[in-house]
Every structure is written in structure tokens, then in C-alpha cells.
Design a protein around this motif. Structure first.
Motif, PDB file in Angstrom:
ATOM      1  N   ARG A  83     137.357  55.100  45.428  1.00 34.35           N
ATOM      2  CA  ARG A  83     137.473  54.180  44.288  1.00 34.35           C
ATOM      3  C   ARG A  83     136.762  54.725  43.060  1.00 34.35           C
ATOM      4  NH1 ARG A  83     136.892  48.490  47.546  1.00 34.35           N
ATOM      5  NH2 ARG A  83     139.083  48.335  48.095  1.00 34.35           N
ATOM      6  N   ARG A  84     135.627  55.367  43.253  1.00 37.32           N
ATOM      7  CA  ARG A  84     134.930  55.963  42.112  1.00 37.32           C
ATOM      8  C   ARG A  84     135.779  57.049  41.465  1.00 37.32           C
ATOM      9  NH1 ARG A  84     128.860  56.728  44.443  1.00 37.32           N
ATOM     10  NH2 ARG A  84     128.238  54.560  44.224  1.00 37.32           N
ATOM     11  N   HIS A  86     139.164  57.469  41.681  1.00 32.22           N
ATOM     12  CA  HIS A  86     140.522  57.126  41.269  1.00 32.22           C
ATOM     13  C   HIS A  86     140.670  55.777  40.589  1.00 32.22           C
ATOM     14  CE1 HIS A  86     142.175  60.735  42.848  1.00 32.22           C
ATOM     15  NE2 HIS A  86     141.429  60.578  43.900  1.00 32.22           N
ATOM     16  N   SER A  87     139.577  55.200  40.155  1.00 31.13           N
ATOM     17  CA  SER A  87     139.651  53.969  39.380  1.00 31.13           C
ATOM     18  C   SER A  87     139.268  54.312  37.953  1.00 31.13           C
ATOM     19  CB  SER A  87     138.689  52.934  39.965  1.00 31.13           C
ATOM     20  OG  SER A  87     138.613  51.831  39.111  1.00 31.13           O
ATOM     21  N   ARG A  88     140.040  53.872  36.999  1.00 36.41           N
ATOM     22  CA  ARG A  88     139.786  54.186  35.590  1.00 36.41           C
ATOM     23  C   ARG A  88     138.453  53.647  35.108  1.00 36.41           C
ATOM     24  NH1 ARG A  88     142.170  52.398  30.880  1.00 36.41           N
ATOM     25  NH2 ARG A  88     141.979  54.184  29.569  1.00 36.41           N
ATOM     26  N   ASN A  89     138.101  52.470  35.499  1.00 35.87           N
ATOM     27  CA  ASN A  89     136.884  51.820  35.001  1.00 35.87           C
ATOM     28  C   ASN A  89     135.925  51.487  36.134  1.00 35.87           C
ATOM     29  OD1 ASN A  89     137.681  51.717  32.249  1.00 35.87           O
ATOM     30  ND2 ASN A  89     139.101  50.094  32.780  1.00 35.87           N
ATOM     31  N   GLY A  90     135.567  52.450  36.955  1.00 34.69           N
ATOM     32  CA  GLY A  90     134.639  52.184  38.051  1.00 34.69           C
ATOM     33  C   GLY A  90     135.393  51.719  39.279  1.00 34.69           C
ATOM     34  N   PHE A  91     134.815  50.809  40.021  1.00 36.55           N
ATOM     35  CA  PHE A  91     135.407  50.325  41.255  1.00 36.55           C
ATOM     36  C   PHE A  91     136.583  49.406  40.981  1.00 36.55           C
ATOM     37  CE2 PHE A  91     131.018  51.167  42.522  1.00 36.55           C
ATOM     38  CZ  PHE A  91     131.249  52.001  43.589  1.00 36.55           C
ATOM     39  N   VAL A  92     137.576  49.472  41.841  1.00 35.95           N
ATOM     40  CA  VAL A  92     138.701  48.555  41.751  1.00 35.95           C
ATOM     41  C   VAL A  92     138.160  47.152  41.987  1.00 35.95           C
ATOM     42  CG1 VAL A  92     140.864  47.872  42.818  1.00 35.95           C
ATOM     43  CG2 VAL A  92     140.329  50.287  42.569  1.00 35.95           C
ATOM     44  N   GLY A  93     138.462  46.222  41.095  1.00 33.26           N
ATOM     45  CA  GLY A  93     137.986  44.858  41.237  1.00 33.26           C
ATOM     46  C   GLY A  93     136.611  44.621  40.648  1.00 33.26           C
TER      47      GLY A  93
END
Length: 105
Positions: A83-84, A86-93
Motif C-alpha cells: 500500500r505504501r 502503490h497508493s498515491r496518497n499513503g495508505f489506501v483508505g
């Protein structure tokens, strides 16, 4: 490889830049080609979390030895790293604060 298997890994022939340590509880798990693995899993486009967790564990088991009894904790750690990366803004959710938004611009 997962479970109680004890197959040796040819560490001497591995490119040191491809060796990553993942902290799982109080232990460290060595995974070869972790970043490439995470990118490869992302390319699969898996959106179902249980399927994503299973794929992360499967691929990590092919690249290193997941200690018996730590599969769930290792999967949690891998999911955080995934998640770190491949998430644009940090963690998904994860909620993003206004300060985080300003830093990206």
C-alpha cells in the motif's frame, strides 16, 4: 516456500541490491526482489483484499522463506509495504490531512 521447509537459498549468488528485509514481529524475513514483486502484484490489478493478501504471501514465499506460524503477520507487513508503494496518497483508505495535500503541490 512457506511452512516448515528448510531449503537453502543461494544467498552468495544473489545481487545484494535485490535483497530486502521485512520485519515480521520480532523477526526479519529476507525476500529477494521485493520491490519487483510488489510491482508485479500491482500489475495484476487485484482489488479483492483476501485475494491480494494470498498473492502477496504466495509470491513472497517463492522469493524467501516465511517462517512457519508467521504467515499472517508476514502478509500484514507485505500488505503495508504494498500500500505504501502503490497508493498515491499513503495508505489506501487513510485520511489525508490538509498539510499532506499542500506538501504534494
Amino acid at each position: 516456500m512457506t511452512g516448515k521447509d528448510t531449503w537453502p537459498v543461494a544467498c552468495s549468488t544473489a545481487d545484494p541490491s535485490l535483497i530486502s528485509e521485512v520485519k515480521v514481529g520480532s523477526r526479519r524475513v529476507i525476500i529477494f526482489g521485493l520491490e519487483g514483486m510488489l510491482d508485479g502484484v500491482a500489475a495484476l490489478g487485484i482489488t479483492d483484499e483476501p485475494a491480494l493478501r494470498a498473492e502477496l504471501l504466495r509470491q513472497a514465499g517463492e522469493r524467501g522463506r516465511i517462517p512457519w506460524g508467521l504467515e499472517e503477520a508476514a502478509t500484514d507487513a507485505l500488505l503495508i509495504l504494498y500500500r505504501r508503494r502503490h497508493s498515491r496518497n499513503g495508505f489506501v483508505g487513510e485520511k489525508i490531512s490538509r498539510c499532506d495535500d499542500r506538501r504534494e503541490k
